[in-house]
Scaffold this active site. Sequence first.
Site: not given
Lengths: 389, 389
Positions: B160, B326, B359
């Site tokens: 991320s 995701d 995610h």
Amino acid sequence: MSDYIHDRQALGISVGQVELQSVTFDSLTLESGRVLEPVTIAYEMYGELDADRTNAILILHALSGDSHAAGYYTGETKPGWWETMIGPGKGFDTDRYCVICSNVIGGCKGSSGPSSINPATGKEYGVGFPFITVGDMVRAQKMLVDHLGIPKLLAVAGGSMGGMQAMEWAVEYPEMVASVVSIASAPRHSPMQIAFNEVGREAIMGDPNWNGGDYYQGDAPDAGLAVARMIGHITYLSDEAMQEKFGRRMREHKPTDQGGQESFEVESYLRYQGEVFTRRFDANTYLYITKALDYYDLSAGRGVLVEVFRELPPDMRFLIIAFSSDWLYPPYQSKEIVHALKGNGLDCTYLEMSSSHGHDAFLLENKDLTRVVWHFLETTGRRREAHHA
Amino acid sequence: MSDYIHDRQALGISVGQVELQSVTFDSLTLESGRVLEPVTIAYEMYGELDADRTNAILILHALSGDSHAAGYYTGETKPGWWETMIGPGKGFDTDRYCVICSNVIGGCKGSSGPSSINPATGKEYGVGFPFITVGDMVRAQKMLVDHLGIPKLLAVAGGSMGGMQAMEWAVEYPEMVASVVSIASAPRHSPMQIAFNEVGREAIMGDPNWNGGDYYQGDAPDAGLAVARMIGHITYLSDEAMQEKFGRRMREHKPTDQGGQESFEVESYLRYQGEVFTRRFDANTYLYITKALDYYDLSAGRGVLVEVFRELPPDMRFLIIAFSSDWLYPPYQSKEIVHALKGNGLDCTYLEMSSSHGHDAFLLENKDLTRVVWHFLETTGRRREAHHA
């Protein structure tokens, strides 16, 4: 046909001036057993009811909608929320049909809701308003339809929460429904849908102005309601739609200590949408209606979905539409309804429309929706006439 | 290999007790030109640096992370946030490598941030803290790595926001980076990612306790920060993961006037996550770091992405991983980086892992990640030795 229809939209053809009407009934017994008394239902009608009252279509609105689905109030320039679909020669053709739309109970646009005066106290209900369900919304509409002397609706139609009400109508009052149009809807909310609603509710109830729902004499929880609306707006769009609409374009704004002098267009857009919403919507209504949505389950207490539809009349017709980019009410939710209808051999047309507009597509894909809805209603009308001939 | 690794995780093998360290530098000039003085960087180290200091790996944390990536603080039972991936025989194998993780500047876990004391005023910076960028986070990390006497990192790795920092390291300090591991990341935020962050910021800044960022002597804007965290949590999951994890199961809670005596498990879960977060995170840091994320653009000021990578050394290696479910950092964002790397003939492995975890998969798909990362690092080490032999 479709070009003709599309031209009419482009030409601004409309039902024209409309007015809000309302009717008040002594009481309504809710699913919970609680009794709402009195109960007022605000509604609008477009087009003429024919002599035998067989051409009425009931339009059912979504979370933030109201009874003002088409035309213009005196002195206003903004038309009703489904102006593109309702009018002379449009999808819901007011040259042929009498279209009715009412504000749901629990709402804040004329029907009884938390901002109505509780006769027992002489002040607004607030959270003293009874918990309501999608089934209760439909019970109230049934009272209105009876009041109007309509024995059977040609169609019940709506998108999102409107689609839930339409299916609830079919199952609760099958003898009164000739056909159902359900767009971008679901038999029940997924945990993700519940989650987004819950965050919105937390934003409202976490706003000190919410004050346990008792804010009608003071400042409303606008900051919380705006955040709830912003969350909603994101979920109504799609990644692709937002790329097309905003990209990473910037917009100047007043200097702040953080982030320089600009913000992204998408930020300005959302803040604006949040703020505008607080001027027209009641925060308690947002709480009540999102709860009704989350608790709604078409199959609850009725067995699995295929059993829910077992007693439906074999001539009831269904048009179920979903949109490819709608990740809030994904097509698999509509398909679950379709499979259960087909499992009962019912007359069901399913369309998964290709669209980049996400959930909002039900308000935007007018050209395709017009073509499909117009023909679906026309066929329903013809079959009904053949049946009665 | 992978079963061996998995067994080690199951056995609770860990780097064990760790401690937070920090170093303070006189100043750091930020991308904006503003100077932060002094600047403190909190960090942890696991495993031994070898004699020629070529076995160091820098781990880069995500929005809500910190320097505590592995092991246990004295007296605590909760390990660091990437315990599953960092340790003896694990993906980032502390038997072979010296793993370093620092809290980003702007953070609230030991590095300089809005909750730090501004020496000019003697009180917390609040929104007086300068605007920071992902590039600034990396500049600060570079000072730390120089301070530790490490000439070149075997790898920079993160998920991320950590993946953004890893790519920024590669482009800004290519001579110091042998390889990059970027997981579930993006070259820049889409308008949808910006939108979700903006709603979180509005929730915080709309909380009266936020008080223009000056709340350190009073009540913090916990309600707003909790809402921001709840929004984040939904976006870290997936429709499928939430169906598996919560479905529409109910949980009893205290009676309220609305919605009866139960709530959905997903609601309880999110409210709990929101509340817990307020105990460990600073609301101003949330504002600063989400702004840094939204403004980040790997190609900004550098031309299109394929040009950004033009001067990278031909022996720099990349492992880019995305997850099928995701939707916050969709695979297409990782692929954009991959295409630009391949367009320069660089050594890039791309994996789109099938996962239902959304995610969050970068913190959960440990077995697959372990296998892939362990081998990637092992190959990077062997090539480096061959090069120097």
